[in-house]
Scaffold this motif. Structure first.
Motif, PDB file in Angstrom:
ATOM      1  N   LEU A 282       0.828  -1.206   0.000  1.00  0.00           N
ATOM      2  CA  LEU A 282       0.000   0.000   0.000  1.00  0.00           C
ATOM      3  C   LEU A 282       0.863   1.257   0.000  1.00  0.00           C
ATOM      4  N   ASP A 283       1.971   1.228   0.723  1.00  0.00           N
ATOM      5  CA  ASP A 283       2.882   2.378   0.724  1.00  0.00           C
ATOM      6  C   ASP A 283       3.474   2.604  -0.662  1.00  0.00           C
ATOM      7  N   ASP A 284       3.843   1.532  -1.336  1.00  0.00           N
ATOM      8  CA  ASP A 284       4.423   1.653  -2.681  1.00  0.00           C
ATOM      9  C   ASP A 284       3.401   2.227  -3.667  1.00  0.00           C
ATOM     10  N   VAL A 285       2.165   1.803  -3.550  1.00  0.00           N
ATOM     11  CA  VAL A 285       1.119   2.352  -4.420  1.00  0.00           C
ATOM     12  C   VAL A 285       0.911   3.834  -4.130  1.00  0.00           C
ATOM     13  N   ALA A 286       0.850   4.193  -2.863  1.00  0.00           N
ATOM     14  CA  ALA A 286       0.650   5.597  -2.487  1.00  0.00           C
ATOM     15  C   ALA A 286       1.764   6.475  -3.041  1.00  0.00           C
ATOM     16  N   ALA A 287       2.994   5.978  -3.017  1.00  0.00           N
ATOM     17  CA  ALA A 287       4.125   6.763  -3.515  1.00  0.00           C
ATOM     18  C   ALA A 287       4.101   6.908  -5.030  1.00  0.00           C
ATOM     19  N   ALA A 288       3.508   5.931  -5.717  1.00  0.00           N
ATOM     20  CA  ALA A 288       3.537   5.931  -7.188  1.00  0.00           C
ATOM     21  C   ALA A 288       2.394   6.703  -7.816  1.00  0.00           C
TER      22      ALA A 288
END
Length: 371
Positions: A282-288
């Protein structure tokens, strides 16, 4: 009546280079398929992609592809693409809860090797991929379904989506796009056709070849969703797909091109360290994601049926996928179909964590459903 046009969130989004493109070893084209415009377009794309074994059949019946039922026969079927015209009955659309009002198939079958594959319990026969060649006629017939669905159309919770058409119930359309162009054709039709009401095309993928979609006149009427999972689930069970970081990069690109986008977190599994792994996802998606992206989330926990377990253990005899009935709760469908799901306490824990984590890490996202 039409939906408002959606402008790209940023100018000229850059498409990531695809990391996984499938090339079938054998292609079969039925006579009726070769006569259709979409069938001819597919043949041209296959030739351009360097596919050498393309057999134009003299009739509409496919040869026997069952083989001897051994591993070699399975692999040969997975490497076979058939271009066919489905029977007319297959074009009578059916509801597909909880995803969409109507199931709109572009194909059936998938070249990926996911060891939990849902198609194992849904489709019969050799696992070849069949692409429908009557796409132009099928698209032209959709007006009559607009406004008549019961999953999103006219509902208080999801009515803003309009009448929804799910294109990835029995396939991964992006996995085939470089060979068929079918998804781009559908996106363009949905974006430019004069519809009698609000509509949305929906597609889910585990692939990343989105370059051909970025400049299409989608007008916000196609929601592209990316099926994502914990790193260890991706690594162990999702063979022959684009890996999760590549899918996230593709998600970022299509969101930047103005598409509504989505996460299909599936199948959720309580593997060791699952909170940390799904939290990182979820963090990776939020950053992208670009600012202002229109994002939905669908959460689907792992489940299996007796038929799917038997098929999957035949397809992948060395799998380490947990399919132990003693660790599951048995649910029975309306007509007595058996499904093995996680016990209530596990489901409650998973749902509570995901609901909170999505709200915290992706506060602008809409959680459509949990199942």
């Amino acid at each position: 009546m039409t939906t408002a046009l959606a402008a790209p969130l940023t100018a000229a989004p850059l498409a990531p280079s695809p990391t996984r493109l499938w090339t079938p070893s054998r292609v079969l084209v039925t006579r009726s398929a070769a006569e259709r415009p979409h069938g001819r377009r597919i043949i041209a794309r296959l030739e351009a992609a360097g596919v050498s074994d393309i057999e134009l059949l003299t009739g509409d019946r496919l040869p026997n592809l069952r083989g001897d039922g051994d591993r070699a026969a399975f692999m040969a079927a997975k490497q076979t693409l058939a271009v066919v015209v489905p029977p007319a009955s297959r074009r009578k659309l059916q509801p597909i809860p909880p995803s969409a009002d109507w199931r709109f198939d572009l194909a059936e079958g998938c070249p990926a090797h996911c060891q939990y594959c849902y198609l194992a319990g849904s489709l019969t026969g050799p696992p070849i991929t069949r692409v429908w060649a009557d796409l132009d006629e099928a698209l032209a017939d959709l007006d009559g379904y607009v406004g008549h669905g019961a999953i999103t159309s006219g509902t208080a919770e999801r009515g803003m989506e309009g009448t929804t058409f799910e294109a990835s119930c029995y396939t991964d359309p992006l996995a085939l796009e470089h060979l068929t162009g079918g998804l781009a054709t559908a996106v363009t039709w949905f974006g430019t056709h004069d519809w009698p009401g609000p509509v949305q095309l929906r597609a889910t993928t585990k692939f990343d070849d989105v370059a051909g979609l970025l400049d299409l006149p989608h007008n916000g009427r196609t929601r592209l969703r990316f099926s994502l999972n914990a790193a260890s689930v991706d690594r162990r069970f999702e063979g022959a797909t684009a890996k999760v970081p590549a899918r996230i990069a593709a998600l970022s690109a299509v969101a930047a091109a103005g598409y509504p986008v989505g996460l299909t977190i599936a199948p959720i599994m309580p593997v060791e360290g699952w909170r940390e792994e799904y939290g990182q996802l979820l963090d990776d998606v939020a950053a992208a994601l670009p600012a202002g992206a229109d994002l939905t989330v669908e959460c689907i926990t792992h489940r299996f049926t007796p038929n799917s377990k038997a098929t999957l253990t035949e397809w992948y005899p060395r799998t380490k996928l947990e399919m132990d009935e003693d660790l599951r709760t048995t649910k029975r469908g309306k007509f007595g179909a058996v499904k093995h799901v996680y016990p209530k306490d596990v489901m409650t824990e998973l749902r509570g964590w995901f609901t909170g984590a999505i709200a915290e890490r992706l506060p602008e996202a809409r959680l459509l459903y949990w199942t």
